[in-house]
Scaffold this active site. Sequence first.
Site, PDB file in Angstrom:
ATOM      1  CE1 TYR A 145      48.583  64.695  37.312  1.00 14.98           C
ATOM      2  CE2 TYR A 145      49.056  66.300  35.602  1.00 14.98           C
ATOM      3  CZ  TYR A 145      48.592  66.006  36.871  1.00 14.98           C
ATOM      4  OH  TYR A 145      48.134  67.021  37.691  1.00 14.98           O
ATOM      5  CE1 TYR A 159      31.110  56.825  35.356  1.00  7.03           C
ATOM      6  CE2 TYR A 159      29.555  56.763  37.167  1.00  7.03           C
ATOM      7  CZ  TYR A 159      30.540  56.161  36.423  1.00  7.03           C
ATOM      8  OH  TYR A 159      30.960  54.893  36.743  1.00  7.03           O
TER       9      TYR A 159
HETATM   10  P1  NAD Z   1      50.047  66.053  45.914  1.00  7.92           P
HETATM   11  O1  NAD Z   1      50.923  65.013  45.306  1.00  7.92           O
HETATM   12  O2  NAD Z   1      50.604  66.869  47.028  1.00  7.92           O
HETATM   13  O3  NAD Z   1      48.689  65.416  46.446  1.00  7.92           O
HETATM   14  C1  NAD Z   1      48.072  64.299  45.850  1.00  7.92           C
HETATM   15  C2  NAD Z   1      47.539  63.404  46.960  1.00  7.92           C
HETATM   16  O4  NAD Z   1      46.874  62.274  46.376  1.00  7.92           O
HETATM   17  C3  NAD Z   1      48.659  62.839  47.851  1.00  7.92           C
HETATM   18  O5  NAD Z   1      48.338  63.026  49.202  1.00  7.92           O
HETATM   19  C4  NAD Z   1      48.699  61.363  47.468  1.00  7.92           C
HETATM   20  O6  NAD Z   1      49.184  60.552  48.516  1.00  7.92           O
HETATM   21  C5  NAD Z   1      47.256  61.105  47.089  1.00  7.92           C
HETATM   22  N1  NAD Z   1      47.051  59.939  46.209  1.00  7.92           N
HETATM   23  C6  NAD Z   1      47.734  59.629  45.086  1.00  7.92           C
HETATM   24  N2  NAD Z   1      47.251  58.486  44.554  1.00  7.92           N
HETATM   25  C7  NAD Z   1      46.233  58.084  45.356  1.00  7.92           C
HETATM   26  C8  NAD Z   1      45.339  56.975  45.341  1.00  7.92           C
HETATM   27  N3  NAD Z   1      45.402  56.040  44.374  1.00  7.92           N
HETATM   28  N4  NAD Z   1      44.430  56.867  46.328  1.00  7.92           N
HETATM   29  C9  NAD Z   1      44.359  57.793  47.329  1.00  7.92           C
HETATM   30  N5  NAD Z   1      45.176  58.865  47.395  1.00  7.92           N
HETATM   31  C10 NAD Z   1      46.103  59.005  46.414  1.00  7.92           C
HETATM   32  O7  NAD Z   1      49.550  66.986  44.727  1.00  7.92           O
HETATM   33  P2  NAD Z   1      48.677  68.320  44.749  1.00  7.92           P
HETATM   34  O8  NAD Z   1      49.485  69.387  44.160  1.00  7.92           O
HETATM   35  O9  NAD Z   1      48.063  68.511  46.073  1.00  7.92           O
HETATM   36  O10 NAD Z   1      47.552  67.954  43.675  1.00  7.92           O
HETATM   37  C11 NAD Z   1      46.244  67.574  44.066  1.00  7.92           C
HETATM   38  C12 NAD Z   1      45.376  67.383  42.830  1.00  7.92           C
HETATM   39  O11 NAD Z   1      45.330  68.589  42.084  1.00  7.92           O
HETATM   40  C13 NAD Z   1      45.888  66.308  41.877  1.00  7.92           C
HETATM   41  O12 NAD Z   1      44.781  65.588  41.371  1.00  7.92           O
HETATM   42  C14 NAD Z   1      46.554  67.084  40.781  1.00  7.92           C
HETATM   43  O13 NAD Z   1      46.522  66.402  39.562  1.00  7.92           O
HETATM   44  C15 NAD Z   1      45.712  68.350  40.743  1.00  7.92           C
HETATM   45  N6  NAD Z   1      46.491  69.478  40.213  1.00  7.92           N
HETATM   46  C16 NAD Z   1      47.435  70.103  40.974  1.00  7.92           C
HETATM   47  C17 NAD Z   1      48.181  71.148  40.424  1.00  7.92           C
HETATM   48  C18 NAD Z   1      49.212  71.892  41.221  1.00  7.92           C
HETATM   49  O14 NAD Z   1      49.897  72.742  40.651  1.00  7.92           O
HETATM   50  N7  NAD Z   1      49.361  71.670  42.499  1.00  7.92           N
HETATM   51  C19 NAD Z   1      47.968  71.526  39.093  1.00  7.92           C
HETATM   52  C20 NAD Z   1      47.023  70.836  38.341  1.00  7.92           C
HETATM   53  C21 NAD Z   1      46.270  69.829  38.919  1.00  7.92           C
END
Ligand code: NAD
Length: 311
Positions: A145, A159
């Site tokens: 990650y 890019y």
């Molecule tokens: P989440 O797991 O609820 O959502 C991630 C979504 O991405 C899911 O719906 C999953 O099915 C989809 N996904 C995963 N792999 C995929 C792929 N190959 N193709 C298409 N869809 C795919 O997590 P979240 O908390 O909603 O996080 C969303 C984004 O924000 C992520 O990129 C995460 O790294 C980033 N982020 C979140 C947090 C947090 O605290 N929530 C903190 C830092 C970064």
Amino acid sequence: MKQRVLVTGGVGFLGSHLCEALLAMGHEVLCVDNFFTGSRDNVLHLLENPYFELIRHDVTVPLQVEVDQIYNLACPASPIHYQRDPVQTIRTCVHGAINMLDLARHTQARILQASTSEVYGDPQVHPQQEGYWGHANPIGLRSCYDEGKRCAESLFFNYQRQYGVPIRVARIFNTYGPRMHPSDGRVVSNFIVQALKHEDIAIYGAGTQTRSFCYVDDMIRGLTGLMNQEADAGPVNLGRPTENTMLELASLVIRLSGSRSRLVHLPLPEDDPGQRCPDITRAKALLDWSPEVTLEEGLEKTIAYFRALIR
Ligand code: NAD
Ligand code: UDP
């Protein structure tokens, strides 16, 4: 002006709130997800909206659609989920970023990357400013990650330099709220679910490690604000600039939910960062953004959500 906006990871926790906010702002939303951790339930209420479209698609495969803006959120965010298939996590971060950046390049869309505080690893500088390069283990369990997201950031900036793609990079710190999955595995949902069931609350390690917790509505306001501002500002931290230990979080959850749970300690996962807190000076100056929801208010709303769900 009405825009056609693509949200990858759109049925996830943050993605579903973002889709909702974008529709409320008058945009057309194309939501793409492979349902790895997200659920259709999160967007059921949007399916009747003629300006909302849901596509099952994996971002590691190229996609061709006409859009004006792309929010690239696709990626599991909870350690237990991103470590379940670490190679796929790297593919999602890296191939997903390449595919979405190629799409942005060909459609001349503006693209925002959901990056993370994990790019700072187990930081040795507090609070973390965007100029800090971090302290990440490139081969540990979290590296799929951390390094995946670091590589994605590198791709975004390359890019931009090489092809002039208009990019925005948000470094998101721990965010919580309704629609987190009850078995998502992250600390806020785990503690609340355990507290509501009056089960033992599992603190990993001593519980003195810190995180900063931002409520989802504040985060969505930050993400849309960053996308729609015009400066080319480099990465921007988004998070609550206040730290709490996991012990503090557990006692707050117990108090607010009226729980009889007791605390137990389990081993600390490998490379678990000891301290995390954003410096949000850049977000304040650029976006006039800072979180408005207190931890107590946000937890109350999240507890109410899980209470209804569990019942
Ligand atoms: P989440 O797991 O609820 O959502 C991630 C979504 O991405 C899911 O719906 C999953 O099915 C989809 N996904 C995963 N792999 C995929 C792929 N190959 N193709 C298409 N869809 C795919 O997590 P979240 O908390 O909603 O996080 C969303 C984004 O924000 C992520 O990129 C995460 O790294 C980033 N982020 C979140 C947090 C947090 O605290 N929530 C903190 C830092 C970064
Ligand atoms: N944590 C905990 N109990 C849990 C889940 C997590 O004590 O049930 C701890 C975890 O070890 C970490 C912190 O809470 O120190 C935040 O964990 P989370 O997985 O939510 O996010 P991240 O580590 O990615 O910031």
